[in-house]
Design an enzyme around this catalytic site. Structure first.
Site, PDB file in Angstrom:
ATOM      1  N   ASP A 130       8.850   2.032  10.521  1.00 29.49           N
ATOM      2  CA  ASP A 130       9.629   1.238   9.568  1.00 29.49           C
ATOM      3  C   ASP A 130       9.528  -0.211  10.030  1.00 29.49           C
ATOM      4  OD1 ASP A 130      11.433  -0.122   8.047  1.00 29.49           O
ATOM      5  OD2 ASP A 130      13.156   1.138   8.546  1.00 29.49           O
ATOM      6  N   THR A 171      -0.257  -1.703   8.675  1.00 30.27           N
ATOM      7  CA  THR A 171       0.999  -1.183   8.129  1.00 30.27           C
ATOM      8  C   THR A 171       0.841  -0.921   6.626  1.00 30.27           C
ATOM      9  OG1 THR A 171       2.062  -3.257   7.444  1.00 30.27           O
ATOM     10  CG2 THR A 171       2.236  -2.662   9.779  1.00 30.27           C
ATOM     11  N   TYR A 214      11.210 -10.894  -4.471  1.00 24.02           N
ATOM     12  CA  TYR A 214       9.815 -10.672  -4.061  1.00 24.02           C
ATOM     13  C   TYR A 214       9.063 -11.999  -3.908  1.00 24.02           C
ATOM     14  CZ  TYR A 214       5.119  -8.572  -4.169  1.00 24.02           C
ATOM     15  OH  TYR A 214       3.827  -8.187  -3.880  1.00 24.02           O
ATOM     16  N   ALA A 215       9.179 -12.881  -4.917  1.00 25.61           N
ATOM     17  CA  ALA A 215       8.450 -14.158  -4.877  1.00 25.61           C
ATOM     18  C   ALA A 215       8.869 -14.980  -3.657  1.00 25.61           C
ATOM     19  CB  ALA A 215       8.703 -14.946  -6.160  1.00 25.61           C
ATOM     20  N   ALA A 265      -0.173   1.745   5.482  1.00 22.45           N
ATOM     21  CA  ALA A 265      -1.506   2.369   5.478  1.00 22.45           C
ATOM     22  C   ALA A 265      -1.568   3.654   4.668  1.00 22.45           C
ATOM     23  CB  ALA A 265      -1.940   2.648   6.918  1.00 22.45           C
ATOM     24  N   GLY A 266      -0.417   4.104   4.183  1.00 22.27           N
ATOM     25  CA  GLY A 266      -0.413   5.361   3.431  1.00 22.27           C
ATOM     26  C   GLY A 266      -0.700   5.192   1.953  1.00 22.27           C
ATOM     27  N   SER A 293       1.211 -12.814  -1.963  1.00 22.89           N
ATOM     28  CA  SER A 293       0.952 -12.422  -3.357  1.00 22.89           C
ATOM     29  C   SER A 293       0.775 -13.679  -4.188  1.00 22.89           C
ATOM     30  CB  SER A 293       2.138 -11.621  -3.905  1.00 22.89           C
ATOM     31  OG  SER A 293       2.003 -11.476  -5.310  1.00 22.89           O
ATOM     32  N   ILE A 349      -3.236  -5.686  -8.673  1.00 25.37           N
ATOM     33  CA  ILE A 349      -4.176  -4.714  -8.114  1.00 25.37           C
ATOM     34  C   ILE A 349      -3.677  -3.319  -8.469  1.00 25.37           C
ATOM     35  CG2 ILE A 349      -5.364  -3.991  -5.996  1.00 25.37           C
ATOM     36  CD1 ILE A 349      -5.692  -7.037  -6.788  1.00 25.37           C
TER      37      ILE A 349
HETATM   38  P1  NAP Z   1       1.856   0.310  -2.192  1.00 24.33           P
HETATM   39  O1  NAP Z   1       0.731   1.066  -2.807  1.00 24.33           O
HETATM   40  O2  NAP Z   1       3.240   0.520  -2.683  1.00 24.33           O
HETATM   41  O3  NAP Z   1       1.802   0.540  -0.603  1.00 24.33           O
HETATM   42  C1  NAP Z   1       2.765  -0.014   0.262  1.00 24.33           C
HETATM   43  C2  NAP Z   1       2.999   0.960   1.393  1.00 24.33           C
HETATM   44  O4  NAP Z   1       3.945   0.355   2.289  1.00 24.33           O
HETATM   45  C3  NAP Z   1       3.613   2.285   0.911  1.00 24.33           C
HETATM   46  O5  NAP Z   1       2.990   3.377   1.539  1.00 24.33           O
HETATM   47  C4  NAP Z   1       5.062   2.124   1.338  1.00 24.33           C
HETATM   48  O6  NAP Z   1       5.749   3.340   1.564  1.00 24.33           O
HETATM   49  C5  NAP Z   1       4.886   1.364   2.638  1.00 24.33           C
HETATM   50  N1  NAP Z   1       6.151   0.792   3.092  1.00 24.33           N
HETATM   51  C6  NAP Z   1       7.180   0.339   2.336  1.00 24.33           C
HETATM   52  N2  NAP Z   1       8.195  -0.032   3.116  1.00 24.33           N
HETATM   53  C7  NAP Z   1       7.815   0.174   4.392  1.00 24.33           C
HETATM   54  C8  NAP Z   1       8.434  -0.010   5.661  1.00 24.33           C
HETATM   55  N3  NAP Z   1       9.701  -0.465   5.748  1.00 24.33           N
HETATM   56  N4  NAP Z   1       7.746   0.290   6.779  1.00 24.33           N
HETATM   57  C9  NAP Z   1       6.490   0.772   6.685  1.00 24.33           C
HETATM   58  N5  NAP Z   1       5.854   1.012   5.532  1.00 24.33           N
HETATM   59  C10 NAP Z   1       6.497   0.700   4.389  1.00 24.33           C
HETATM   60  O7  NAP Z   1       1.595  -1.265  -2.316  1.00 24.33           O
HETATM   61  P2  NAP Z   1       0.216  -2.096  -2.376  1.00 24.33           P
HETATM   62  O8  NAP Z   1      -0.026  -2.441  -3.769  1.00 24.33           O
HETATM   63  O9  NAP Z   1      -0.813  -1.432  -1.545  1.00 24.33           O
HETATM   64  O10 NAP Z   1       0.700  -3.423  -1.651  1.00 24.33           O
HETATM   65  C11 NAP Z   1       0.328  -3.734  -0.313  1.00 24.33           C
HETATM   66  C12 NAP Z   1       0.773  -5.156  -0.016  1.00 24.33           C
HETATM   67  O11 NAP Z   1       0.095  -6.046  -0.916  1.00 24.33           O
HETATM   68  C13 NAP Z   1       2.261  -5.382  -0.220  1.00 24.33           C
HETATM   69  O12 NAP Z   1       2.732  -6.256   0.763  1.00 24.33           O
HETATM   70  C14 NAP Z   1       2.343  -6.041  -1.584  1.00 24.33           C
HETATM   71  O13 NAP Z   1       3.474  -6.835  -1.734  1.00 24.33           O
HETATM   72  C15 NAP Z   1       1.051  -6.842  -1.586  1.00 24.33           C
HETATM   73  N6  NAP Z   1       0.575  -7.134  -2.933  1.00 24.33           N
HETATM   74  C16 NAP Z   1       0.232  -6.135  -3.803  1.00 24.33           C
HETATM   75  C17 NAP Z   1      -0.198  -6.468  -5.073  1.00 24.33           C
HETATM   76  C18 NAP Z   1      -0.593  -5.448  -6.096  1.00 24.33           C
HETATM   77  O14 NAP Z   1      -0.869  -5.853  -7.235  1.00 24.33           O
HETATM   78  N7  NAP Z   1      -0.672  -4.162  -5.777  1.00 24.33           N
HETATM   79  C19 NAP Z   1      -0.267  -7.815  -5.457  1.00 24.33           C
HETATM   80  C20 NAP Z   1       0.085  -8.789  -4.552  1.00 24.33           C
HETATM   81  C21 NAP Z   1       0.502  -8.450  -3.288  1.00 24.33           C
HETATM   82  P3  NAP Z   1       6.657   3.914   0.365  1.00 24.33           P
HETATM   83  O15 NAP Z   1       5.681   4.416  -0.666  1.00 24.33           O
HETATM   84  O16 NAP Z   1       7.442   4.964   1.040  1.00 24.33           O
HETATM   85  O17 NAP Z   1       7.490   2.762  -0.148  1.00 24.33           O
END
Ligand code: NAP
Length: 248
Positions: free
Chosen positions: A61, A14, A157-158, A16-17, A144, A190
């Protein structure tokens, strides 16, 4: 015939985009898995899938029971079996000080990050368990480091990411008898679109506090997810693994 440690495996990812979800699809495919790239943004999921050999995209979703049930049916129909690997990477932030946080922003973050992880895990685990000979599997959830740092402005979020750690531990205890391992990864900061919205000043502070002196890359999280998904991690279950460059 594909080769690699995940040859013959099917992975459902999930979020994945974008970001970590997209990197995870690439690395699981590199290791030989067939990929189902799911995101609420179908076009973004299609962009992920089109780069890979055996991959399909679907719109999902994670916060919707009906949408997740539909995704299970489509995933099973695609390769006539349930996926072996589930990665819950869909996630959102809606940061604000607690006194100013709209209830809708609390609910949105809860619904995607925690309810979504619950729905995807529950419905896909049912399908995995229904497979003949209960062939087992691996579920990886994205928590996270914020679950442990508890940053100001991230009460919603936390709390959800701390919830993901507890949820993962319970699932690991309930699913062990089905040979399904459940683990979570706690990324630090990240470089993805999620973090792009964080003010530069905050990012600079984070980099200064990180012993490695930089943000992480999506592939550096995806490598750990690929390990947890594989039999190399055959005795890792119920773990919460920090991948933060040492940031605490
Ligand atoms: P990202 O680049 O924003 O990617 C998240 C993806 O999830 C986006 O394509 C988003 O679509 C999609 N999404 C959001 N709501 C959704 C829903 N209801 N159903 C299906 N898809 C949905 O985030 P990321 O940085 O890759 O984060 C991935 C995971 O790692 C998250 O759970 C995040 O909390 C966790 N994380 C990230 C970081 C970081 O520093 N990046 C740190 C700690 C944890 P939209 O673009 O349309 O919203």
């Amino acid at each position: 015939m594909t080769s690699g440690i995940l040859a013959g495996k099917i992975a459902f990812v999930t979020g994945a985009g974008s970001g970590i979800g997209r990197a995870t699809c690439r690395l699981l495919a590199r290791d030989g898995a067939k990929i189902i790239a799911a995101d609420r943004n179908l076009q973004a999921a299609e962009e992920t899938a089109k780069e890979l050999n055996s991959a399909v995209a679907l719109q999902l979703d994670v916060s919707s029971d009906e949408s997740v049930k539909g995704a299970v049916a489509r995933a099973v129909a695609q390769w006539q079996q349930a996926p072996h690997i589930i990665v819950n990477s869909a996630g959102i932030t809606r940061d604000n000080y607690l006194l100013k946080m709209p209830t809708a922003d609390f609910d949105d973050v809860f619904n995607v990050n925690l309810r979504g992880t619950f729905l995807v895990t529950q419905h896909f685990a049912r399908a995995m368990i229904a497979e003949e000979q209960q062939r087992g599997g691996s579920i990886v959830n994205l928590s996270s480091i914020v679950a442990r740092m508890n940053n100001v402005g991230q009460a919603n979020y936390a709390a959800t990411k701390a919830g993901v750690i507890s949820f993962t531990e319970v699932a690991s205890k309930e699913f062990g008898k089905f040979r399904i391992r459940v683990n979570c990864v706690l990324p630090g900061y990240i470089d993805t679109p999620m973090v792009a919205v964080v003010p530069d000043k905050i990012k600079e502070q984070v980099v200064q506090r990180c012993p490695l002196g930089r943000m992480g890359k999506p592939d550096e999280i995806a490598e750990v997810i690929a390990f947890l998904a594989s039999e190399k991690a055959s005795y890792v279950n119920g773990a919460a693994i920090e991948v933060t460059g040492g940031l605490k």
